[in-house]
Design a protein around this motif. Structure first.
Motif, short mmCIF file in Angstrom:
data_model
loop_
_atom_site.label_atom_id
_atom_site.label_comp_id
_atom_site.label_asym_id
_atom_site.label_seq_id
_atom_site.Cartn_x
_atom_site.Cartn_y
_atom_site.Cartn_z
N ASP A 21 0.86 -1.30 0.01
CA ASP A 21 -0.11 0.21 -0.01
C ASP A 21 0.87 1.46 0.02
OD1 ASP A 21 -2.19 -1.63 0.03
OD2 ASP A 21 -2.58 -1.42 2.12
N VAL A 22 1.96 1.13 0.23
CA VAL A 22 3.12 2.18 0.49
C VAL A 22 3.30 2.99 -0.88
CG1 VAL A 22 5.45 3.10 1.07
CG2 VAL A 22 4.09 1.41 2.31
N THR A 23 3.22 2.29 -1.83
CA THR A 23 3.67 2.58 -3.35
C THR A 23 2.41 3.65 -3.80
OG1 THR A 23 2.59 0.92 -4.43
CG2 THR A 23 5.04 0.79 -4.01
N ALA A 24 1.14 3.49 -3.49
CA ALA A 24 0.30 4.57 -3.85
C ALA A 24 0.39 5.89 -3.36
CB ALA A 24 -1.21 3.85 -3.38
N HIS A 25 1.15 6.12 -2.25
CA HIS A 25 1.48 7.33 -1.66
C HIS A 25 2.74 7.48 -1.23
CE1 HIS A 25 -2.96 8.16 -1.61
NE2 HIS A 25 -3.24 6.79 -0.90
#
Length: 733
Positions: A285-289
């Motif tokens: 999920d980190v890559t989205a933000h």
């Protein structure tokens, strides 16, 4: 604290918390209070009037003062609404005559004579350089004196305030309703939830907080009170960090993160570490933000917490030092290999993503076997999908063309358009080049969605429905509704009854000169321009414009008065253009609304009890389109709610420059079928003991589930009541 919490209950629930105080003979003051409320279109319920009458006069006066302040702000009567033309709508001059008069006045003024003469020699005069143009030429008191008193009419708005429970009970109930909402709240709702969450941190909590933005606001209060944080993804922690910085918890806009105290850093690092330790795959999920997580790492100092290695992994992924393959990349890999069945099977692990991908998956199918696999996967996971996603997908496929050739000729098919509206209300249009979804799969999906929704709806008992609410669009997101009074979700239709329709806009600049221009565009049935009213066209067959105000240090208002019987077109589209200065989100205050009155009522330019809608203007872009008015085949007018913002130009926006884009957007919204209350009540009726359309007069003696635009007086105390203020409660979880 009463002064801060009581207005929330009044605004959200139309209830006045049970007043407390010494008993007394407050009947006279209570009736005076009721009379003062009538002047702004409100009144006390019989039960509330009786309760107030039994309190001391001083207690009633205090309640009245607080409540009147609240309702006046709700309707826009807390400011003074002046008009450039003192007699408006009477004696509004022809535009050219008015400009000529302004030029003559400038030539007669020694200070502006030479400058105006020089401009005339060039053939072009800047209206803003004329002393009498764009600024009030009279006081507010002179406007009041120039108008007869408003004559009361049966059609005037009357909003009833009902008796509530004790303030703490009302506040707790409101907190639980907002925090536990199944749909995202709007900007005002999130702001109110933040205040309520802090007050209710040590009290009852909702069983679940399904909306992530709401959870961030609640976590902010839990952090202050020392309670455990409600987080199960790394993004929950990022949202909380944004809330701590008074930023955007929706993550739609970047937030400038503040420095955090050591206890707060420790709590956030601990939350990240726990989430990743329990589910390492959530690092994806980190890559989205990614950029926001980098900024968060700079504030949290993860190197200071060597015993929290999983938290450090979050920031390693953000910096690109550690790879975390995303779920979406695996789906894309399968689709890239034309394995639609495999992609659908993988997406069953993320039911919400599967439902949002259904159209794309079906378009990618090459065989009937693949199409069957996609629909079967959707049917299997439907019970795990959030109710608002079910309804959004249901609306999408209802509007999806089965076969373009069946619905329209090939020439018209090439002209199909898609209207996009983001969560901020910014709208744009593009050509629809998608191939159709085939009828069998579309119908099968719609049947499955209807069945699942029907299963989730509670048994309503006796269902009592106000017919006027049936065409109100379901509030699948609070972002589709502006804050205000009488405001309905985007796509809603509501009846408009009255001879005169009057728009108003009010704004007050913060620091620089700001010019907002109210305009109204009239279109025919084919969306072609018929006429318009604006500062460049002060009078038309349809009505009058109140005059241009170009500076608002103390606040300014503009009005448009329309005679509905004289309107030559099929559509009326009011808009607010920013000609210069501060944007809608930068001014101290700005709002739009409309009034309805009969011709013989007269009155001032702004009369609070004739206001049907007042909507805050707080969106992106430089052109606001709050709603439009449609003439039906029966000749009656109805409001179609838009809540849209066009990007516009940095300055000098005018109705002449955006007529085509406005017409295109309007067509896209008008011709789209929104999922409405009619749809859900139709499903609820299957489980109802009785279903009655309310006649506006009598109410049953038994408990009912009432759904309507306004709560009737006299409903059984055990009734469930749904009005626009809590319409989101209809959306199943």
């Amino acid at each position: 604290m009463v002064d801060r919490l009581e207005p929330l209950v009044i605004r959200h629930a139309r209830r006045l918390p049970l007043p407390s105080g010494p008993a007394g003979q407050g009947g006279v003051v209570a009736r005076q209070f009721d009379g003062a409320l009538l002047s702004v279109g409100f009144k006390l319920s019989a039960e509330l009037l009786e309760r107030l009458s039994g309190l001391s006069e001083e207690t009633v006066r205090q309640v009245a003062a607080r409540t009147l302040d609240t309702v006046r702000e709700m309707v826009g009567d807390h400011v003074r609404h002046n008009a450039y033309f003192v007699d408006f709508p009477a004696n509004v001059p022809d535009t050219f005559d008015f400009w000529t008069r302004c030029i003559a006045g400038a030539l007669a003024d020694d200070a502006s004579h030479d400058r105006t003469l020089a401009q005339l020699s060039t053939g072009v005069v800047d209206l803003l350089t004329l002393p009498s143009y764009g600024t009030y030429q009279h006081t507010y008191a002179e406007v009041l004196a120039a108008h007869d008193e408003l004559i009361a009419a049966a059609g005037d708005r009357m909003t009833v305030l009902h008796l509530g429970g004790a303030l703490e009970d009302e506040v707790t109930a409101l907190y639980l309703a907002l925090a536990g909402s199944t749909t995202p709240l709007g900007e005002e709702g999130l702001r109110d939830l933040r205040l309520l969450a802090g007050h209710c941190a040590d009290g009852p909590q909702p069983e679940a907080i399904p909306v992530r933005e709401n959870r961030a606001v609640v976590n902010l209060a839990r952090l202050d009170s020392g309670a455990d944080l409600l987080v199960d993804t790394v993004t929950d922690v990022l949202r909380l960090a944004c809330a701590l910085s008074d930023g955007d918890v929706t993550l739609a806009e970047p937030t400038r993160l503040r420095s955090l105290s050591r206890p707060v850093r420790r709590a956030l690092i601990g939350a990240l570490d726990t989430v990743v330790a329990q589910a390492p795959a959530k690092l994806a999920d980190v890559t989205a933000h990614r950029e926001m997580f980098k900024r968060l790492g700079e504030r949290l100092h993860p190197h200071e917490y060597p015993r929290r290695p999983h938290a450090a992994d979050v920031f390693a992924v953000a910096r690109g030092e550690k790879r975390a393959r995303t779920f979406d990349s695996r789906v894309e890999e399968l689709l890239g290999a034309n394995d639609v069945t495999g992609a659908a099977r993988l997406l069953t692990a993320a039911p919400g993503k599967l439902f949002r991908s259904l159209d794309r998956l079906l378009r990618a199918c090459r065989t009937q076997e693949e199409r069957d696999a996609v629909v079967t996967a959707a049917e299997q996971v439907a019970p795990q999908v959030a109710g608002r996603v079910l309804l959004s997908v249901r609306e999408h496929f209802h509007n999806r063309a089965e076969e373009v050739e069946e619905l329209e000729g090939p020439e018209e098919a090439d002209e199909r358009r898609r209207v996009f509206v983001n969560r901020l209300g910014r709208a744009w249009v593009t050509t629809d080049t998608r191939p159709p979804v085939l009828p069998p799969e579309r119908k099968r999906l719609i049947a499955a969605l209807d069945a699942e929704t029907r299963h989730r709806l509670p048994a309503p008992g006796h269902l009592l429905i106000d017919p006027d609410v049936l065409d109100v669009a379901l509030p699948l997101s609070g972002k589709a509704t502006a804050a205000g009074l009488g405001v309905l979700p985007r796509g809603s239709l509501s009846p408009v009854d009255g001879e005169l329709l009057r728009f108003f806009v009010y704004w007050k600049q913060t620091s620089i000169s700001t010019d907002y221009d109210l305009s109204a565009l009239m279109l025919d049935a084919s969306y072609a321009t018929v006429s318009w009213l604006s500062y460049t066209s002060l009078t038309e067959v349809e009505g009058e414009h109140s005059g241009d105000i170009v500076d608002a240090p103390d606040g300014a208002s503009e009005f448009i008065n329309l005679r509905l019987g004289a309107v030559r077109g099929a559509f009326i589209v009011p808009q607010v253009n920013i000609f210069s200065g501060e944007g809608f989100e930068d001014v101290e205050e700005s709002f739009f609304g409309f009034m309805l009155r009969e011709a013989e009522q007269r009155g001032r330019p702004f009369e609070a009890r004739t206001v049907r809608m007042k909507s805050e203007l707080r969106g992106p872009g430089r052109v606001a389109l709050p709603l439009a008015f449609l003439r039906g085949s029966d000749g009656r007018w109805r409001a179609k709610w838009l809540h849209l913002y066009l990007k516009g130009n940095p300055s000098h926006n005018q109705i002449e420059g955006n007529r085509v884009s406005v017409a295109t957007l309007l067509r896209g919204i008008v011709e789209r079928d929104f999922l409405t209350v009619r749809y859900l009540t139709g499903l609820m009726a299957d489980h109802a003991t009785a279903t009655t359309l309310w006649d506006g007069k009598t109410v049953p003696d038994e408990p009912v589930t009432y759904i309507g635009l306004e709560r009737p007086d006299g409903l059984h105390p055990d009734s469930r009541i749904i009005t626009p203020e809590n319409l989101r409660d209809l959306i199943p979880g």
